[in-house]
Motif scaffolding. Structure first.
Motif, PDB file in Angstrom:
ATOM      1  N   THR A 177      -4.428  -1.890  -4.742  1.00 37.85           N
ATOM      2  CA  THR A 177      -4.191  -1.659  -6.158  1.00 37.85           C
ATOM      3  C   THR A 177      -5.424  -2.080  -6.973  1.00 37.85           C
ATOM      4  O   THR A 177      -5.762  -1.461  -7.972  1.00 37.85           O
ATOM      5  CB  THR A 177      -2.940  -2.456  -6.621  1.00 37.85           C
ATOM      6  OG1 THR A 177      -1.874  -2.192  -5.695  1.00 37.85           O
ATOM      7  CG2 THR A 177      -2.501  -2.044  -7.996  1.00 37.85           C
ATOM      8  N   LYS A 219       3.858  -1.349  -8.630  1.00 42.45           N
ATOM      9  CA  LYS A 219       3.780  -2.759  -9.005  1.00 42.45           C
ATOM     10  C   LYS A 219       4.048  -3.036 -10.488  1.00 42.45           C
ATOM     11  O   LYS A 219       3.891  -4.156 -10.935  1.00 42.45           O
ATOM     12  CB  LYS A 219       2.396  -3.316  -8.651  1.00 42.45           C
ATOM     13  CG  LYS A 219       2.274  -3.721  -7.204  1.00 42.45           C
ATOM     14  CD  LYS A 219       0.975  -4.447  -6.965  1.00 42.45           C
ATOM     15  CE  LYS A 219       0.972  -5.080  -5.578  1.00 42.45           C
ATOM     16  NZ  LYS A 219      -0.345  -5.667  -5.283  1.00 42.45           N
ATOM     17  N   GLY A 261       0.391   9.160  -3.155  1.00 44.17           N
ATOM     18  CA  GLY A 261       1.183   9.519  -1.981  1.00 44.17           C
ATOM     19  C   GLY A 261       0.924   8.603  -0.815  1.00 44.17           C
ATOM     20  O   GLY A 261       0.567   7.435  -0.990  1.00 44.17           O
ATOM     21  N   LEU A 298      -0.620   6.734   2.353  1.00 39.76           N
ATOM     22  CA  LEU A 298      -1.943   6.290   2.803  1.00 39.76           C
ATOM     23  C   LEU A 298      -2.391   7.053   4.046  1.00 39.76           C
ATOM     24  O   LEU A 298      -3.560   7.412   4.177  1.00 39.76           O
ATOM     25  CB  LEU A 298      -1.890   4.778   3.088  1.00 39.76           C
ATOM     26  CG  LEU A 298      -3.145   4.175   3.681  1.00 39.76           C
ATOM     27  CD1 LEU A 298      -4.324   4.312   2.734  1.00 39.76           C
ATOM     28  CD2 LEU A 298      -2.903   2.709   4.024  1.00 39.76           C
ATOM     29  N   ARG A 347      -7.299  -4.120   6.106  1.00 41.83           N
ATOM     30  CA  ARG A 347      -6.502  -4.942   5.199  1.00 41.83           C
ATOM     31  C   ARG A 347      -6.898  -6.397   5.378  1.00 41.83           C
ATOM     32  O   ARG A 347      -7.238  -6.835   6.481  1.00 41.83           O
ATOM     33  CB  ARG A 347      -5.004  -4.783   5.488  1.00 41.83           C
ATOM     34  CG  ARG A 347      -4.419  -3.439   5.115  1.00 41.83           C
ATOM     35  CD  ARG A 347      -4.299  -3.210   3.629  1.00 41.83           C
ATOM     36  NE  ARG A 347      -3.240  -4.023   3.011  1.00 41.83           N
ATOM     37  CZ  ARG A 347      -3.030  -4.073   1.700  1.00 41.83           C
ATOM     38  NH1 ARG A 347      -3.800  -3.399   0.857  1.00 41.83           N
ATOM     39  NH2 ARG A 347      -2.071  -4.826   1.200  1.00 41.83           N
ATOM     40  N   ASN A 369       2.894   2.584   8.986  1.00 44.58           N
ATOM     41  CA  ASN A 369       1.769   3.528   9.042  1.00 44.58           C
ATOM     42  C   ASN A 369       1.550   4.030  10.468  1.00 44.58           C
ATOM     43  O   ASN A 369       1.220   5.188  10.681  1.00 44.58           O
ATOM     44  CB  ASN A 369       0.497   2.878   8.493  1.00 44.58           C
ATOM     45  CG  ASN A 369       0.524   2.786   6.975  1.00 44.58           C
ATOM     46  OD1 ASN A 369       1.169   3.595   6.311  1.00 44.58           O
ATOM     47  ND2 ASN A 369      -0.159   1.798   6.420  1.00 44.58           N
TER      48      ASN A 369
END
Ligand code: PNS
Length: 166
Positions: A11, A43, A74, A76, A90, A108
């Motif tokens: 984000t 969020k 949409g 990832l 990440r 994912n």
């Protein structure tokens, strides 16, 4: 030649030194790193618009030859596929991040078994830093200048001018 492209989604409202630290670490490991800002975040109301966040990340990462910035909507996995990215990067700061990150990585993987998630840890001095805390502390008049890039600090000051009145 075999090159590895990874996508670093988030984000980024706003970019912190923790994010930047992870970008630097990721950029050393992969050939190309794409920072991907989610446009339709669930969020709640963001402090910075997507173009503002994009501009800040572009400015802060211009010294890296292999880092680019995009925005996405949409799933990832769809964005990663379009980009030709083999992996998602990440950051994990503490054990508390683990459950959420584990669930996302597994979902994912279910959606795209070919896409790997790479976890990296930021520098110890940023392990408690989050965009949410930065915004909250700054809005209450706290000094966050050591925790965000100078250009983000300037934008924060411009967005939240009367912080001493809070
Ligand atoms: O910085 P954040 O808010 O922790 O990043 C979360 C993000 C953007 C990585 C995540 O919300 C995401 O990938 N959203 C896109 C929608 C999606 O693909 N959802 C399924 C994965 S669980």
């Amino acid at each position: 030649m075999h090159t590895v492209k990874a996508i670093y989604p988030g984000t980024f409202d706003p970019l912190t030194n923790g994010h930047l630290d992870l970008i630097a670490r990721g950029a050393k490991i992969v050939d190309e790193l794409v920072v991907a800002i989610l446009r339709n975040s669930e969020k709640g109301a963001p402090l910075f618009t997507v173009p503002e966040r994009e501009e800040m990340i572009r400015e802060a990462t211009q010294g890296f030859g292999n880092v680019s910035v995009i925005t996405f909507n949409g799933l990832l996995v769809d964005c990663a596929r379009q980009q030709g990215a083999k992996a998602v990067l990440r950051g994990i700061r503490a054990i508390s991040d683990y459950e959420y990150e584990f669930q996302m990585a597994m979902m994912n993987r279910k959606l795209d078994p070919e896409l790997e998630t790479l976890f990296m840890m930021p520098a110890e001095k940023y392990t408690y830093v989050s965009s949410r805390l930065i915004k909250g502390v700054f809005q209450l008049g706290g000094d966050v200048s050591a925790l965000v890039p100078p250009l983000v600090m300037e934008r924060l000051k411009a967005k939240v001018p009367n912080r001493s009145d809070s």
